[in-house]
Design a protein around this motif. Structure first.
Motif, mmCIF file in Angstrom:
data_model
loop_
_atom_site.group_PDB
_atom_site.id
_atom_site.type_symbol
_atom_site.label_atom_id
_atom_site.label_comp_id
_atom_site.label_asym_id
_atom_site.label_seq_id
_atom_site.Cartn_x
_atom_site.Cartn_y
_atom_site.Cartn_z
ATOM 1 N N ARG A 53 2.601 -11.691 1.378
ATOM 2 C CA ARG A 53 2.509 -10.894 2.603
ATOM 3 C C ARG A 53 1.213 -11.128 3.365
ATOM 4 N N ASN A 54 0.209 -11.695 2.731
ATOM 5 C CA ASN A 54 -1.034 -11.910 3.458
ATOM 6 C C ASN A 54 -1.063 -13.248 4.187
ATOM 7 N N ALA A 55 0.121 -13.781 4.511
ATOM 8 C CA ALA A 55 0.182 -14.974 5.362
ATOM 9 C C ALA A 55 -0.307 -14.632 6.764
ATOM 10 N N PHE A 68 -11.172 0.144 -1.888
ATOM 11 C CA PHE A 68 -9.816 0.229 -1.361
ATOM 12 C C PHE A 68 -9.133 -1.128 -1.498
ATOM 13 N N ALA A 69 -7.851 -1.097 -1.808
ATOM 14 C CA ALA A 69 -7.074 -2.338 -1.797
ATOM 15 C C ALA A 69 -6.832 -2.760 -0.356
ATOM 16 N N MET A 70 -6.729 -4.051 -0.135
ATOM 17 C CA MET A 70 -6.334 -4.529 1.183
ATOM 18 C C MET A 70 -4.933 -4.000 1.486
ATOM 19 N N PRO A 71 -4.596 -3.799 2.766
ATOM 20 C CA PRO A 71 -3.336 -3.128 3.098
ATOM 21 C C PRO A 71 -2.086 -3.950 2.821
ATOM 22 N N PHE A 72 -2.235 -5.169 2.323
ATOM 23 C CA PHE A 72 -1.078 -6.024 2.124
ATOM 24 C C PHE A 72 -0.672 -6.056 0.661
ATOM 25 N N ALA A 73 -1.400 -5.334 -0.187
ATOM 26 C CA ALA A 73 -1.117 -5.372 -1.617
ATOM 27 C C ALA A 73 -0.060 -4.343 -1.988
ATOM 28 N N GLN A 74 0.874 -4.779 -2.823
ATOM 29 C CA GLN A 74 1.860 -3.897 -3.439
ATOM 30 C C GLN A 74 2.636 -3.073 -2.408
ATOM 31 N N ARG A 75 2.957 -3.705 -1.273
ATOM 32 C CA ARG A 75 3.766 -3.031 -0.265
ATOM 33 C C ARG A 75 4.987 -3.895 0.022
ATOM 34 N N PRO A 95 11.835 -14.347 5.409
ATOM 35 C CA PRO A 95 10.807 -14.289 4.375
ATOM 36 C C PRO A 95 11.353 -13.837 3.027
ATOM 37 N N CYS A 96 10.814 -14.409 1.970
ATOM 38 C CA CYS A 96 10.970 -13.881 0.614
ATOM 39 C C CYS A 96 9.549 -13.686 0.106
ATOM 40 N N TYR A 97 9.111 -12.434 0.038
ATOM 41 C CA TYR A 97 7.702 -12.164 -0.235
ATOM 42 C C TYR A 97 7.385 -12.217 -1.718
ATOM 43 N N LEU A 98 6.328 -12.945 -2.032
ATOM 44 C CA LEU A 98 5.815 -12.985 -3.398
ATOM 45 C C LEU A 98 5.034 -11.708 -3.688
ATOM 46 N N PRO A 99 4.973 -11.293 -4.951
ATOM 47 C CA PRO A 99 4.164 -10.120 -5.290
ATOM 48 C C PRO A 99 2.698 -10.367 -4.948
ATOM 49 N N VAL A 100 2.031 -9.336 -4.463
ATOM 50 C CA VAL A 100 0.606 -9.436 -4.143
ATOM 51 C C VAL A 100 -0.129 -8.363 -4.932
ATOM 52 N N SER A 101 -1.117 -8.769 -5.696
ATOM 53 C CA SER A 101 -1.950 -7.815 -6.431
ATOM 54 C C SER A 101 -3.399 -7.992 -5.989
ATOM 55 N N TYR A 102 -4.259 -7.141 -6.494
ATOM 56 C CA TYR A 102 -5.651 -7.196 -6.053
ATOM 57 C C TYR A 102 -6.584 -6.861 -7.199
#
Length: 450
Positions: free
Chosen positions: A106-108, A374-381, A123-130
Protein backbone atom coordinates in the motif's frame (compact mmCIF):
# COMPACT_ATOMS: atom_id res chain seq x y z
CA UNK A 1 32.08 14.40 -31.49
CA UNK A 2 34.98 15.26 -29.21
CA UNK A 3 33.45 14.12 -25.91
CA UNK A 4 31.63 10.81 -26.21
CA UNK A 5 30.89 10.76 -22.48
CA UNK A 6 28.65 13.82 -22.86
CA UNK A 7 27.19 13.50 -26.36
CA UNK A 8 24.11 15.69 -25.94
CA UNK A 9 26.17 18.55 -24.54
CA UNK A 10 28.53 18.32 -27.51
CA UNK A 11 25.61 18.34 -29.96
CA UNK A 12 23.98 21.36 -28.37
CA UNK A 13 27.28 23.19 -28.10
CA UNK A 14 27.93 22.57 -31.78
CA UNK A 15 24.45 23.80 -32.67
CA UNK A 16 25.10 27.04 -30.79
CA UNK A 17 28.37 27.47 -32.63
CA UNK A 18 26.58 27.36 -35.99
CA UNK A 19 24.77 30.58 -35.03
CA UNK A 20 21.77 29.65 -37.13
CA UNK A 21 18.66 31.80 -37.16
CA UNK A 22 16.24 29.81 -35.00
CA UNK A 23 13.00 29.59 -36.90
CA UNK A 24 11.83 26.75 -34.66
CA UNK A 25 10.52 26.30 -31.12
CA UNK A 26 10.89 27.50 -28.39
CA UNK A 27 9.80 31.09 -28.78
CA UNK A 28 12.62 32.63 -26.75
CA UNK A 29 15.05 31.74 -29.60
CA UNK A 30 17.86 31.19 -27.12
CA UNK A 31 17.92 34.85 -26.09
CA UNK A 32 17.71 36.06 -22.50
CA UNK A 33 15.02 38.64 -21.80
CA UNK A 34 15.04 39.06 -18.03
CA UNK A 35 18.66 38.49 -16.99
CA UNK A 36 17.48 35.42 -15.09
CA UNK A 37 18.75 32.38 -16.98
CA UNK A 38 22.06 33.58 -18.40
CA UNK A 39 23.40 31.39 -21.22
CA UNK A 40 21.20 28.44 -20.33
CA UNK A 41 18.48 29.41 -22.84
CA UNK A 42 20.90 28.75 -25.69
CA UNK A 43 20.69 25.06 -24.77
CA UNK A 44 16.90 24.99 -24.52
CA UNK A 45 16.06 23.83 -28.02
CA UNK A 46 13.65 21.46 -29.73
CA UNK A 47 13.93 18.21 -31.63
CA UNK A 48 15.66 18.99 -34.92
CA UNK A 49 18.15 16.85 -36.87
CA UNK A 50 21.19 18.30 -35.11
CA UNK A 51 19.77 17.76 -31.61
CA UNK A 52 18.10 14.34 -32.08
CA UNK A 53 14.64 13.06 -31.09
CA UNK A 54 13.86 11.44 -27.74
CA UNK A 55 11.43 8.71 -28.84
CA UNK A 56 13.28 7.70 -32.02
CA UNK A 57 16.89 8.72 -31.36
CA UNK A 58 19.63 8.20 -33.92
CA UNK A 59 22.28 10.65 -32.73
CA UNK A 60 23.27 12.35 -29.49
CA UNK A 61 20.33 11.08 -27.43
CA UNK A 62 20.90 7.54 -28.66
CA UNK A 63 24.53 7.79 -27.57
CA UNK A 64 23.46 9.25 -24.22
CA UNK A 65 21.18 6.26 -23.61
CA UNK A 66 23.90 3.84 -24.66
CA UNK A 67 26.22 5.49 -22.15
CA UNK A 68 23.59 5.06 -19.42
CA UNK A 69 23.04 1.43 -20.43
CA UNK A 70 26.77 0.69 -20.15
CA UNK A 71 27.13 2.62 -16.90
CA UNK A 72 24.27 0.79 -15.16
CA UNK A 73 24.80 -2.58 -16.86
CA UNK A 74 21.30 -2.96 -18.30
CA UNK A 75 19.78 -4.56 -21.38
CA UNK A 76 18.47 -1.10 -22.27
CA UNK A 77 18.16 2.27 -20.54
CA UNK A 78 15.76 4.98 -21.69
CA UNK A 79 15.96 8.66 -20.84
CA UNK A 80 12.93 10.40 -19.34
CA UNK A 81 12.38 14.15 -19.12
CA UNK A 82 9.09 13.43 -17.33
CA UNK A 83 10.57 12.07 -14.13
CA UNK A 84 10.02 8.58 -12.79
CA UNK A 85 6.30 9.10 -13.34
CA UNK A 86 6.79 8.60 -17.08
CA UNK A 87 8.96 5.55 -16.40
CA UNK A 88 6.29 4.08 -14.11
CA UNK A 89 3.60 4.52 -16.75
CA UNK A 90 5.84 2.89 -19.33
CA UNK A 91 6.75 -0.10 -17.18
CA UNK A 92 3.13 -0.88 -16.35
CA UNK A 93 2.12 -0.48 -19.99
CA UNK A 94 4.80 -2.99 -20.98
CA UNK A 95 3.45 -5.68 -18.61
CA UNK A 96 -0.31 -5.13 -18.85
CA UNK A 97 -0.69 -7.83 -21.53
CA UNK A 98 0.49 -10.40 -18.97
CA UNK A 99 -2.46 -9.90 -16.61
CA UNK A 100 -4.81 -7.47 -14.92
CA UNK A 101 -3.46 -7.54 -11.36
CA UNK A 102 -0.50 -5.73 -9.86
CA UNK A 103 0.83 -7.19 -6.61
CA UNK A 104 2.13 -4.29 -4.53
CA UNK A 105 2.29 -2.88 -0.99
CA UNK A 106 0.00 0.00 0.00
CA UNK A 107 2.91 2.39 0.35
CA UNK A 108 3.40 2.53 -3.42
CA UNK A 109 3.78 6.07 -4.76
CA UNK A 110 0.66 7.80 -6.03
CA UNK A 111 2.14 7.79 -9.56
CA UNK A 112 1.78 3.99 -9.56
CA UNK A 113 -1.86 4.18 -8.51
CA UNK A 114 -2.63 6.78 -11.18
CA UNK A 115 -0.92 4.71 -13.88
CA UNK A 116 -2.86 1.62 -12.82
CA UNK A 117 -6.09 3.59 -13.11
CA UNK A 118 -5.16 4.77 -16.61
CA UNK A 119 -4.33 1.20 -17.69
CA UNK A 120 -7.26 -0.41 -15.86
CA UNK A 121 -5.07 -2.58 -13.66
CA UNK A 122 -6.26 -3.90 -10.31
CA UNK A 123 -4.31 -3.93 -7.04
CA UNK A 124 -3.55 -6.94 -4.87
CA UNK A 125 -2.04 -5.42 -1.74
CA UNK A 126 0.78 -7.12 0.10
CA UNK A 127 0.72 -7.06 3.91
CA UNK A 128 2.48 -4.03 5.37
CA UNK A 129 3.97 -4.08 8.86
CA UNK A 130 6.11 -1.60 10.74
CA UNK A 131 8.87 -1.36 13.30
CA UNK A 132 7.11 -0.83 16.63
CA UNK A 133 10.09 1.11 18.00
CA UNK A 134 10.22 3.70 15.23
CA UNK A 135 7.07 3.46 13.11
CA UNK A 136 9.12 3.01 9.92
CA UNK A 137 7.43 0.62 7.50
CA UNK A 138 9.03 -2.75 6.89
CA UNK A 139 9.41 -3.91 3.28
CA UNK A 140 7.52 -6.89 1.84
CA UNK A 141 9.33 -10.20 2.19
CA UNK A 142 10.00 -12.82 -0.47
CA UNK A 143 7.65 -15.20 1.38
CA UNK A 144 4.80 -12.64 1.30
CA UNK A 145 5.36 -12.14 -2.42
CA UNK A 146 5.37 -15.91 -2.99
CA UNK A 147 2.09 -16.32 -1.14
CA UNK A 148 0.48 -13.49 -3.12
CA UNK A 149 1.62 -15.02 -6.40
CA UNK A 150 0.24 -18.40 -5.38
CA UNK A 151 -3.15 -16.77 -4.81
CA UNK A 152 -3.17 -14.59 -7.95
CA UNK A 153 -3.84 -16.20 -11.32
CA UNK A 154 -3.61 -13.06 -13.47
CA UNK A 155 -0.58 -11.21 -12.08
CA UNK A 156 0.86 -8.70 -14.54
CA UNK A 157 3.79 -8.00 -12.24
CA UNK A 158 5.03 -7.61 -8.69
CA UNK A 159 5.71 -3.98 -7.79
CA UNK A 160 8.11 -3.04 -5.00
CA UNK A 161 9.22 0.39 -3.78
CA UNK A 162 12.87 0.14 -2.76
CA UNK A 163 14.27 2.24 -1.24
CA UNK A 164 11.19 3.86 0.24
CA UNK A 165 11.06 7.51 1.26
CA UNK A 166 12.87 6.76 4.51
CA UNK A 167 15.60 4.68 2.87
CA UNK A 168 14.26 1.25 3.84
CA UNK A 169 15.11 -1.33 1.17
CA UNK A 170 13.57 -4.70 0.33
CA UNK A 171 15.51 -7.89 -0.31
CA UNK A 172 15.23 -7.44 -4.06
CA UNK A 173 17.45 -10.42 -4.90
CA UNK A 174 15.22 -12.84 -2.96
CA UNK A 175 11.99 -11.33 -4.31
CA UNK A 176 13.36 -11.41 -7.87
CA UNK A 177 14.14 -15.12 -7.49
CA UNK A 178 10.55 -15.79 -6.38
CA UNK A 179 9.16 -13.81 -9.32
CA UNK A 180 11.33 -15.70 -11.80
CA UNK A 181 9.98 -18.95 -10.40
CA UNK A 182 6.44 -17.84 -11.27
CA UNK A 183 7.40 -16.24 -14.59
CA UNK A 184 6.13 -12.86 -13.37
CA UNK A 185 8.22 -9.69 -13.90
CA UNK A 186 9.47 -7.75 -10.88
CA UNK A 187 9.22 -3.98 -11.30
CA UNK A 188 10.95 -1.73 -8.78
CA UNK A 189 10.28 1.91 -8.01
CA UNK A 190 13.89 2.89 -7.41
CA UNK A 191 13.18 6.60 -7.82
CA UNK A 192 15.16 7.38 -4.67
CA UNK A 193 18.04 5.05 -5.55
CA UNK A 194 19.71 6.24 -8.76
CA UNK A 195 23.00 6.40 -6.83
CA UNK A 196 22.82 2.77 -5.65
CA UNK A 197 24.68 1.44 -8.68
CA UNK A 198 27.79 3.19 -7.35
CA UNK A 199 27.84 2.24 -3.66
CA UNK A 200 30.33 -0.16 -2.15
CA UNK A 201 28.23 -3.32 -2.67
CA UNK A 202 25.56 -4.35 -5.22
CA UNK A 203 22.37 -2.54 -4.25
CA UNK A 204 20.75 -1.40 -7.49
CA UNK A 205 17.60 -3.35 -8.50
CA UNK A 206 18.97 -4.27 -11.93
CA UNK A 207 22.11 -5.66 -10.30
CA UNK A 208 19.85 -7.75 -8.04
CA UNK A 209 17.63 -9.26 -10.74
CA UNK A 210 14.70 -6.86 -11.27
CA UNK A 211 13.03 -6.98 -14.68
CA UNK A 212 12.71 -3.18 -14.85
CA UNK A 213 13.12 -0.20 -12.55
CA UNK A 214 12.96 3.58 -12.61
CA UNK A 215 15.63 5.96 -11.28
CA UNK A 216 14.97 9.64 -10.59
CA UNK A 217 18.39 11.13 -11.22
CA UNK A 218 17.26 14.45 -9.80
CA UNK A 219 16.37 13.08 -6.36
CA UNK A 220 19.84 12.02 -5.25
CA UNK A 221 22.25 13.04 -8.03
CA UNK A 222 23.19 16.33 -9.75
CA UNK A 223 20.44 16.65 -12.37
CA UNK A 224 17.50 18.95 -12.97
CA UNK A 225 14.08 18.09 -11.60
CA UNK A 226 12.37 15.68 -14.01
CA UNK A 227 15.53 13.88 -15.16
CA UNK A 228 15.02 10.13 -14.83
CA UNK A 229 16.03 6.79 -16.32
CA UNK A 230 14.02 3.67 -17.15
CA UNK A 231 16.26 0.62 -16.77
CA UNK A 232 15.35 -2.68 -18.42
CA UNK A 233 16.99 -5.86 -17.18
CA UNK A 234 14.78 -8.29 -19.10
CA UNK A 235 15.59 -7.85 -22.79
CA UNK A 236 12.11 -9.09 -23.72
CA UNK A 237 10.72 -5.65 -22.86
CA UNK A 238 13.15 -3.65 -24.99
CA UNK A 239 11.42 -3.78 -28.37
CA UNK A 240 8.29 -1.87 -27.33
CA UNK A 241 9.73 0.33 -24.60
CA UNK A 242 10.17 3.51 -26.66
CA UNK A 243 6.74 3.13 -28.19
CA UNK A 244 5.08 2.77 -24.80
CA UNK A 245 7.02 5.70 -23.36
CA UNK A 246 5.87 7.90 -26.24
CA UNK A 247 2.23 7.13 -25.34
CA UNK A 248 2.58 9.03 -22.08
CA UNK A 249 5.49 11.41 -22.57
CA UNK A 250 5.38 14.98 -23.79
CA UNK A 251 6.05 15.51 -27.49
CA UNK A 252 8.14 18.50 -26.38
CA UNK A 253 10.65 17.02 -23.91
CA UNK A 254 12.85 19.54 -22.13
CA UNK A 255 16.35 19.63 -23.56
CA UNK A 256 17.60 21.33 -20.41
CA UNK A 257 16.42 18.34 -18.35
CA UNK A 258 17.96 15.90 -20.82
CA UNK A 259 21.19 17.91 -20.92
CA UNK A 260 21.41 17.79 -17.13
CA UNK A 261 21.05 14.00 -17.28
CA UNK A 262 23.80 13.86 -19.88
CA UNK A 263 26.19 15.86 -17.70
CA UNK A 264 25.22 13.87 -14.61
CA UNK A 265 26.02 10.57 -16.32
CA UNK A 266 29.36 11.92 -17.54
CA UNK A 267 30.26 12.86 -13.96
CA UNK A 268 29.20 9.45 -12.66
CA UNK A 269 31.27 7.71 -15.29
CA UNK A 270 34.34 9.72 -14.31
CA UNK A 271 34.16 10.06 -10.52
CA UNK A 272 30.86 8.49 -9.41
CA UNK A 273 32.22 5.63 -7.33
CA UNK A 274 34.77 7.80 -5.51
CA UNK A 275 32.24 10.53 -4.75
CA UNK A 276 29.54 8.11 -3.60
CA UNK A 277 32.07 6.31 -1.39
CA UNK A 278 32.91 9.61 0.31
CA UNK A 279 29.20 10.35 0.71
CA UNK A 280 28.68 6.98 2.42
CA UNK A 281 31.43 7.83 4.91
CA UNK A 282 29.89 11.23 5.62
CA UNK A 283 26.42 9.75 6.16
CA UNK A 284 27.86 7.03 8.39
CA UNK A 285 29.44 9.72 10.59
CA UNK A 286 26.10 11.51 10.90
CA UNK A 287 24.30 8.29 11.86
CA UNK A 288 26.97 7.48 14.44
CA UNK A 289 26.34 10.83 16.13
CA UNK A 290 22.58 10.29 15.97
CA UNK A 291 22.85 6.86 17.55
CA UNK A 292 25.07 8.26 20.30
CA UNK A 293 22.24 10.67 21.16
CA UNK A 294 19.72 7.83 21.35
CA UNK A 295 18.04 8.64 18.03
CA UNK A 296 16.73 5.56 16.26
CA UNK A 297 17.09 5.04 12.52
CA UNK A 298 15.65 2.46 10.07
CA UNK A 299 16.97 -1.06 10.54
CA UNK A 300 17.60 -3.93 8.12
CA UNK A 301 18.69 -3.23 4.55
CA UNK A 302 18.85 0.55 4.13
CA UNK A 303 20.12 3.16 1.71
CA UNK A 304 23.67 3.95 2.90
CA UNK A 305 23.38 7.52 1.64
CA UNK A 306 20.18 8.64 3.44
CA UNK A 307 19.67 10.18 6.86
CA UNK A 308 16.29 9.28 8.40
CA UNK A 309 15.96 10.12 12.06
CA UNK A 310 13.17 8.96 14.37
CA UNK A 311 13.12 11.95 16.70
CA UNK A 312 10.17 10.56 18.66
CA UNK A 313 12.66 8.09 20.14
CA UNK A 314 14.15 11.00 22.13
CA UNK A 315 10.82 12.70 22.74
CA UNK A 316 11.08 15.46 20.13
CA UNK A 317 7.90 16.49 18.28
CA UNK A 318 7.65 17.49 14.64
CA UNK A 319 7.47 21.18 15.57
CA UNK A 320 10.48 20.75 17.83
CA UNK A 321 12.43 19.00 15.08
CA UNK A 322 11.77 21.79 12.62
CA UNK A 323 12.59 24.57 15.04
CA UNK A 324 15.87 22.95 16.07
CA UNK A 325 17.11 22.39 12.51
CA UNK A 326 16.10 25.92 11.53
CA UNK A 327 18.37 27.25 14.27
CA UNK A 328 21.25 25.65 12.40
CA UNK A 329 20.11 26.90 8.99
CA UNK A 330 19.10 23.41 7.81
CA UNK A 331 16.10 22.69 5.59
CA UNK A 332 15.18 19.02 5.76
CA UNK A 333 13.64 17.09 2.89
CA UNK A 334 10.76 16.03 5.13
CA UNK A 335 9.55 16.40 8.70
CA UNK A 336 6.47 14.70 10.10
CA UNK A 337 5.26 14.49 13.71
CA UNK A 338 8.04 12.08 14.62
CA UNK A 339 10.68 11.83 11.86
CA UNK A 340 13.16 13.96 9.96
CA UNK A 341 14.56 12.96 6.56
CA UNK A 342 17.69 14.61 5.18
CA UNK A 343 18.81 13.91 1.61
CA UNK A 344 22.51 14.58 1.10
CA UNK A 345 24.22 14.06 -2.24
CA UNK A 346 27.64 14.25 -3.82
CA UNK A 347 26.98 17.99 -4.15
CA UNK A 348 26.62 18.45 -0.39
CA UNK A 349 29.69 20.24 0.94
CA UNK A 350 31.83 19.43 3.96
CA UNK A 351 30.40 22.59 5.53
CA UNK A 352 26.86 21.27 4.99
CA UNK A 353 27.74 18.07 6.81
CA UNK A 354 29.45 19.93 9.64
CA UNK A 355 26.28 21.94 10.15
CA UNK A 356 24.18 18.76 10.21
CA UNK A 357 26.56 17.05 12.62
CA UNK A 358 26.44 20.06 14.95
CA UNK A 359 22.64 20.19 14.84
CA UNK A 360 22.31 16.53 15.81
CA UNK A 361 25.06 16.69 18.41
CA UNK A 362 23.37 19.64 20.11
CA UNK A 363 19.79 18.44 20.18
CA UNK A 364 18.52 19.41 23.66
CA UNK A 365 17.77 16.64 26.10
CA UNK A 366 14.12 15.60 26.15
CA UNK A 367 14.24 13.27 29.11
CA UNK A 368 10.87 14.36 30.48
CA UNK A 369 8.98 14.18 27.19
CA UNK A 370 6.53 11.42 26.29
CA UNK A 371 8.04 9.00 23.77
CA UNK A 372 5.11 7.86 21.65
CA UNK A 373 5.69 6.22 18.27
CA UNK A 374 2.97 6.19 15.63
CA UNK A 375 2.76 3.73 12.76
CA UNK A 376 2.72 5.21 9.29
CA UNK A 377 -0.89 5.43 8.03
CA UNK A 378 -0.37 2.73 5.41
CA UNK A 379 0.38 -0.10 7.83
CA UNK A 380 -2.13 -2.85 8.56
CA UNK A 381 -5.00 -1.15 6.73
CA UNK A 382 -7.15 -2.80 4.08
CA UNK A 383 -10.24 -0.68 3.36
CA UNK A 384 -12.88 -2.25 1.14
CA UNK A 385 -12.49 -1.66 -2.60
CA UNK A 386 -16.00 -1.01 -3.92
CA UNK A 387 -15.21 -0.27 -7.59
CA UNK A 388 -12.06 -0.42 -9.73
CA UNK A 389 -9.34 2.21 -9.66
CA UNK A 390 -10.20 3.24 -13.22
CA UNK A 391 -13.94 3.48 -12.59
CA UNK A 392 -13.37 5.64 -9.54
CA UNK A 393 -10.72 7.86 -11.09
CA UNK A 394 -12.89 8.70 -14.13
CA UNK A 395 -16.25 9.00 -12.32
CA UNK A 396 -17.91 12.35 -11.48
CA UNK A 397 -16.52 13.56 -8.14
CA UNK A 398 -16.96 16.24 -5.53
CA UNK A 399 -14.87 17.64 -2.69
CA UNK A 400 -16.19 17.25 0.85
CA UNK A 401 -14.77 18.04 4.29
CA UNK A 402 -12.73 15.09 5.50
CA UNK A 403 -14.79 14.67 8.66
CA UNK A 404 -17.93 14.26 6.49
CA UNK A 405 -16.45 11.56 4.24
CA UNK A 406 -17.20 8.52 6.40
CA UNK A 407 -18.68 5.75 4.25
CA UNK A 408 -18.16 7.64 0.98
CA UNK A 409 -16.23 6.17 -1.97
CA UNK A 410 -12.89 7.85 -2.64
CA UNK A 411 -12.56 9.24 -6.15
CA UNK A 412 -8.86 10.11 -6.17
CA UNK A 413 -5.78 8.99 -4.28
CA UNK A 414 -5.58 11.27 -1.26
CA UNK A 415 -1.97 11.74 -0.35
CA UNK A 416 0.44 13.23 2.10
CA UNK A 417 3.19 14.61 -0.15
CA UNK A 418 5.92 14.08 0.62
CA UNK A 419 6.17 11.09 0.78
CA UNK A 420 3.59 10.92 -2.02
CA UNK A 421 1.84 7.82 -0.72
CA UNK A 422 -1.94 7.58 -0.77
CA UNK A 423 -3.73 7.28 2.57
CA UNK A 424 -6.99 6.61 0.74
CA UNK A 425 -7.13 4.85 -2.64
CA UNK A 426 -9.66 5.46 -5.45
CA UNK A 427 -12.65 3.14 -5.24
CA UNK A 428 -12.24 2.46 -1.52
CA UNK A 429 -14.83 3.15 1.13
CA UNK A 430 -13.43 5.77 3.49
CA UNK A 431 -13.45 4.40 7.02
CA UNK A 432 -12.95 6.05 10.42
CA UNK A 433 -9.29 4.98 10.51
CA UNK A 434 -8.70 6.65 7.17
CA UNK A 435 -10.33 9.86 8.35
CA UNK A 436 -8.14 9.86 11.46
CA UNK A 437 -4.95 9.65 9.41
CA UNK A 438 -6.12 12.17 6.82
CA UNK A 439 -6.76 14.73 9.53
CA UNK A 440 -3.49 13.90 11.24
CA UNK A 441 -1.63 14.74 8.04
CA UNK A 442 -3.53 18.01 7.62
CA UNK A 443 -5.80 16.88 4.78
CA UNK A 444 -9.05 18.75 5.37
CA UNK A 445 -10.94 17.96 2.15
CA UNK A 446 -11.16 14.79 0.06
CA UNK A 447 -12.55 13.90 -3.35
CA UNK A 448 -15.42 11.40 -3.28
CA UNK A 449 -17.80 10.01 -5.87
CA UNK A 450 -20.98 11.98 -6.36
Amino acid sequence: MANESSPLYEALKYYNQTQRARFHMPGHKGRENEALFGDVLRFDVTEIPLTDTLYSPMGAIQKLEENAQNLYGTAQTLLSAGGSTLCIQTMLALVQAKGKTVILPRNAHVAVINAMALLDLNPCYLPVSYDAQTGFLLPPTAQQVKQALQNTSDAACVWITSPDYFGVMADIAAIAAVCRGFGVPLLVDNAHGAHLAFVNKPCHPIQLGASMCCDSLHKTLPALTGAALLHIGDAGFCAQAKQMMSLFGSTSPSFLIMLSADRCLARLQKTGRQEISKLQEQVSAVLDIAHSRGIRTPQGITDPCRVSLNMASIGLSGAGIRAHFEEYGIECEYIDPQNAVCLPSICSTDADFQRLLAAIQNIPSQQNRMRQVFAMPFAQRAPRLQISLRQAALAPQQMVPTQDALGRIAGAPTIACPPGVAIVMPGEEIDSEGIKYLLRYGIKRVSVLK
